[in-house]
Scaffold this active site. Structure first.
Site, PDB file in Angstrom:
ATOM      1  N   ASP A   1      -0.133  -8.691   4.719  1.00  0.00           N
ATOM      2  CA  ASP A   1      -1.033  -9.267   3.711  1.00  0.00           C
ATOM      3  C   ASP A   1      -1.485 -10.671   4.116  1.00  0.00           C
ATOM      4  OD1 ASP A   1      -1.912  -7.746   1.618  1.00  0.00           O
ATOM      5  OD2 ASP A   1      -0.132  -8.037   0.377  1.00  0.00           O
TER       6      ASP A   1
ATOM      7  N   LYS B   1      -3.872   2.666  -0.910  1.00  0.00           N
ATOM      8  CA  LYS B   1      -3.407   2.154   0.379  1.00  0.00           C
ATOM      9  C   LYS B   1      -2.572   3.221   1.084  1.00  0.00           C
ATOM     10  CE  LYS B   1      -3.490  -2.578  -1.333  1.00  0.00           C
ATOM     11  NZ  LYS B   1      -2.741  -3.697  -1.904  1.00  0.00           N
TER      12      LYS B   1
ATOM     13  N   GLN C   1       3.186  -5.563  -3.473  1.00  0.00           N
ATOM     14  CA  GLN C   1       1.976  -5.530  -4.302  1.00  0.00           C
ATOM     15  C   GLN C   1       2.038  -6.630  -5.371  1.00  0.00           C
ATOM     16  OE1 GLN C   1      -0.753  -3.520  -3.830  1.00  0.00           O
ATOM     17  NE2 GLN C   1      -1.738  -4.583  -5.532  1.00  0.00           N
TER      18      GLN C   1
END
Ligand code: NAD
Length: 291
Positions: free
Chosen positions: A126, A59, A103
């Site tokens: 997200d 990412k 994460q």
């Protein structure tokens, strides 16, 4: 008579990602050349799970390539919930931070929902905050759609695969992929069936699917006999089997029946990262009132 071999269309997420990321890069360059600061994404990683480290590195590299500033906060695995929440509060308040990504999975002593709830929904790239999940249900455009569902939607629409009225079967009802994906497919007016570990006979459903999407993490769960002739098959699964990455779909069997199919790797994976870049740019536009 010679047998004519049918070849399915390969839904190449890597190639489409390349195109989309070039556009993102151009847009970012445009803002910077007008004197704006570059967009930025804060990535929070707790612990040293090797798979998570690889995802985070990917990412970050993708951000750097398109000119998005990526800031890594790598915390030790024994970090307390309060410490993590304190960091997120700082990032929420920081005007120079557009997107925040924590994460997952987090170490078991940290309650995931509490962490997700602490992220400012306007920076939640997200799309896991209940406010953004709610906007997905209510079809409100300014929310963030979780990256994997968004990436799949982009891949299907790029290939002209019509969702409206299609019988779509999603195998897997996880929080990150299956559930939000089902909501997005409903938004697109598909007829959606969702199967999971408690479904009595998943092949009863999969055999009827015009579009079959599997997101379970069970290697080669989907076999040729479970797929309708001419179906579109999307494989979200990522499993490591004897040092190889394999998907949920038995590609060799299923490719004989599918009209189109995603490869693993190179299908949904790169599209997920591309969707993250798009969400970060969206957060930047919201944050800096650039329309
Ligand atoms: P999860 O564990 O949250 O959910 C898995 C779902 O699959 C559950 O609903 C479970 O009931 C269902 N399931 C498990 N075994 C099943 C079976 N035998 N039959 C039917 N349903 C079954 O997982 P997740 O976070 O949603 O991830 C699913 C997979 O997708 C994993 O392999 C993960 O690595 C992968 N993934 C890939 C990407 C990508 O970008 N390609 C992104 C996120 C997750």
């Amino acid at each position: 008579m010679e047998k004519v071999l049918k070849k399915p269309i390969i839904l190449d997420g890597k190639a489409l990602s390349l195109q989309l990321r070039q556009k993102i890069e151009q847009e970012v360059r445009g803002y910077v050349s007008m004197g704006h600061r570059a967009p930025s994404l804060a990535v929070v990683l707790v612990g040293d799970d090797p798979a998570s480290q690889v995802y985070v590195e990917n990412k970050q590299k993708a951000c750097q390539k398109v000119g998005i500033r990526s800031l890594l906060y790598h915390l030790p695995k024994n970090t307390r919930l309060e410490e993590l929440l304190e960091l997120i509060a700082q990032l929420n308040a920081d005007q120079e931070v557009d997107g925040i990504l924590v994460q997952l999975p987090l170490p078991p002593h940290i309650p995931q929902q509490e962490v997700i709830l602490s992220i400012d929904p306007k920076k939640d790239v997200d799309g896991f905050h209940p406010e953004n999940m709610g906007k997905l249900v209510a079809r409100i455009e300014d929310g963030f759609i979780p990256c994997t569902p968004l990436g799949i939607d982009l891949l299907l629409s790029h290939h002209g695969i019509e969702l409206k009225g299609a019988d779509v079967v999603v195998v897997g009802a996880g929080f990150i992929v299956g559930r939000p994906l089902s909501l997005l497919l409903l938004w697109r007016d598909a007829t959606v069936s969702v199967c999971h570990i408690h479904t009595k006979d998943i092949s009863e459903y999969t055999r009827r699917a015009d579009i079959l999407i599997s997101a379970t993490g069970v290697p080669h769960l989907i076999k040729g006999h479970m797929v309708k002739e001419g179906a579109v098959v999307v494989d979200v699964g990522i499993s490591r089997v004897r040092d190889r990455i394999v998907g949920d779909v038995d590609f060799e069997e299923v490719k004989e029946k599918a009209y189109a199919i995603t490869p693993v790797p190179g299908g949904v994976g790169p599209m997920t990262v591309t969707a993250l870049l798009m969400n970060t740019l969206k957060a930047y536009r919201l944050n800096s009132s650039i329309k």
